[in-house]
Write a protein that holds these residues in place. Structure first.
Motif, PDB file in Angstrom:
ATOM      1  N   LEU A 318      35.344  47.304  -6.886  1.00 15.73           N
ATOM      2  CA  LEU A 318      34.770  48.558  -7.380  1.00 15.73           C
ATOM      3  C   LEU A 318      35.746  49.294  -8.282  1.00 15.73           C
ATOM      4  O   LEU A 318      35.367  49.856  -9.316  1.00 15.73           O
ATOM      5  N   SER A 319      37.025  49.294  -7.914  1.00 18.23           N
ATOM      6  CA  SER A 319      38.030  49.936  -8.743  1.00 18.23           C
ATOM      7  C   SER A 319      38.128  49.247 -10.098  1.00 18.23           C
ATOM      8  O   SER A 319      38.204  49.897 -11.148  1.00 18.23           O
ATOM      9  N   ASP A 320      38.108  47.938 -10.088  1.00 12.74           N
ATOM     10  CA  ASP A 320      38.206  47.165 -11.321  1.00 12.74           C
ATOM     11  C   ASP A 320      36.967  47.345 -12.198  1.00 12.74           C
ATOM     12  O   ASP A 320      37.049  47.225 -13.422  1.00 12.74           O
ATOM     13  N   SER A 321      35.818  47.633 -11.586  1.00 19.74           N
ATOM     14  CA  SER A 321      34.546  47.706 -12.316  1.00 19.74           C
ATOM     15  C   SER A 321      34.402  48.958 -13.161  1.00 19.74           C
ATOM     16  O   SER A 321      33.553  49.016 -14.053  1.00 19.74           O
ATOM     17  N   GLY A 322      35.178  49.999 -12.858  1.00 22.49           N
ATOM     18  CA  GLY A 322      35.030  51.259 -13.563  1.00 22.49           C
ATOM     19  C   GLY A 322      33.910  52.133 -13.040  1.00 22.49           C
ATOM     20  O   GLY A 322      33.612  53.182 -13.626  1.00 22.49           O
ATOM     21  N   LEU A 323      33.276  51.746 -11.930  1.00 23.38           N
ATOM     22  CA  LEU A 323      32.243  52.590 -11.334  1.00 23.38           C
ATOM     23  C   LEU A 323      32.904  53.869 -10.829  1.00 23.38           C
ATOM     24  O   LEU A 323      33.856  53.816 -10.055  1.00 23.38           O
ATOM     25  N   PRO A 324      32.441  55.048 -11.262  1.00 23.15           N
ATOM     26  CA  PRO A 324      33.091  56.302 -10.853  1.00 23.15           C
ATOM     27  C   PRO A 324      33.218  56.434  -9.341  1.00 23.15           C
ATOM     28  O   PRO A 324      32.261  56.165  -8.603  1.00 23.15           O
ATOM     29  N   ASN A 325      34.403  56.838  -8.896  1.00 17.23           N
ATOM     30  CA  ASN A 325      34.684  57.006  -7.473  1.00 17.23           C
ATOM     31  C   ASN A 325      34.511  58.473  -7.117  1.00 17.23           C
ATOM     32  O   ASN A 325      35.288  59.325  -7.551  1.00 17.23           O
TER      33      ASN A 325
END
Length: 339
Positions: A318-325
């Motif tokens: 998820l971190s690598d995907s760029g999906l906003p956290n």
């Protein structure tokens, strides 16, 4: 100098592999692709890169080149159109192998899909019975490759669910279909947070696929030593299995969505949801719902071959995907740059 042919070189996995090989080997790369403008992570004018521009169905255009390659990494595939899938996934593979020089080629890494194997890495009968045109053609091709004269030089790799690229389009690599779907999946968390499912799966990042294939392609080819297999080696590429419930919980934490105790997804409830939601279900989908646990043993991350995973957990994916956290600071981890 070793000459490596990569088919499907402009795709997500193809570009991760090609980039890895440029960084970690001195091999000459023949990159087979249909549209050079889609090659974004690899320099087309790199001194060790040569482009073969054309459709895989036009294999005979590159007779001279194919006779000179030492290694093949065959990622190209087709789906959606049954006729095209048959021509690309079965007929073209057979012709490609015919045009290789058996005295020159040392290794062939053939990409299939983990969906056609059972838990013990044996061919799954339901793949040919209920599968989509993509799954059926992959199953038929594997059946033929097991008996092929070059079988001892073939490593058949079976990716599980593949992540890669970024949802915000800032990665030089193409975005995989699964990574593209993360934003859509996030929009359904309001419903998913109320449900519980007895199911599990493996996943793998395209960078980790590249690391596995790179390790194979840059080392001397060895006879298959996997127990219970023939001359052709089967390798399912993935991280350790994760449950659907854990995956939903991770995505909820990442997006800052509260998780509820949940309602078990009984068979009758699944059928009801299929009827009331805009979901199209085919015979393979229904088999998958019954199967529930798409897991394999052994499953192979890069560590199984002496490497190190780029994205070993769903949080790193998820971190690598760029999906906003939008979750707590604990979930805001960083992934090391791809190398």
């Amino acid at each position: 100098m070793t000459r490596i042919l990569v088919t499907g070189a402009s795709g997500c996995v193809g570009q991760y592999i090609s980039h890895w090989l440029l960084l970690h080997s001195d091999a000459e790369l023949l990159l087979w692709l249909r549209d050079p403008s889609k090659l974004t992570a690899v320099l087309a004018d790199h001194p060790r890169v040569r482009l073969l521009v054309g459709d895989l169905r036009d294999t005979d255009r590159f007779v001279a080149e194919l006779a000179t390659v030492n290694r093949v990494i065959h990622t190209a595939t087709a789906w959606g159109d049954p006729e095209r899938a048959e021509q690309v996934n079965v007929v073209a593979v057979k012709r490609l192998l015919q045009l290789l020089n058996p005295h020159v080629v040392e290794q062939i890494i053939y990409f299939s899909t983990a969906s056609i194997l059972d838990r013990d890495l044996r061919p799954l009968p339901e793949a040919q019975a209920y599968g989509t045109e993509y799954i059926q053609t992959k199953a038929r091709c594997l059946e033929q490759l097991e008996q092929h004269p070059l079988a001892a030089k073939i490593i058949a790799v079976f990716p599980t669910l593949v992540f890669g690229g970024r949802v915000d389009g800032t990665s030089p690599y193409p975005t995989s279909y699964l990574t593209e779907g993360l934003a859509e999946a996030s929009r359904w968390l309001w419903l998913a947070r109320w449900l519980r499912a007895d199911a599990s799966f493996h996943f793998i990042h395209a960078e980790d696929i590249a690391r596995i294939c790179g390790q194979f392609a840059t080392r001397p080819h060895e006879p298959n030593r996997e127990p219970g297999q023939g001359a052709l080696r089967r390798v399912v590429m993935g991280q350790q299995a994760i449950s659907v419930d854990d995956a939903v919980a991770t995505l909820c934490r990442w997006r800052g969505v509260g998780r509820t105790p949940g309602i078990p997804l009984w068979a009758w409830l699944i059928e009801t949801l299929i009827k009331i939601l805009p979901i199209e279900v085919n015979a393979w989908d229904r088999f998958s719902i019954r199967q529930r646990h798409f897991i394999h043993d052994p499953v192979s991350p890069p560590e199984r071959f002496g490497g190190e995973s780029h994205a070993p957990t769903l949080e790193t994916v998820l971190s690598d995907s760029g999906l906003p956290n939008r979750g707590s600071p604990r979930t805001q981890r960083k992934v090391l740059p791809t190398t």
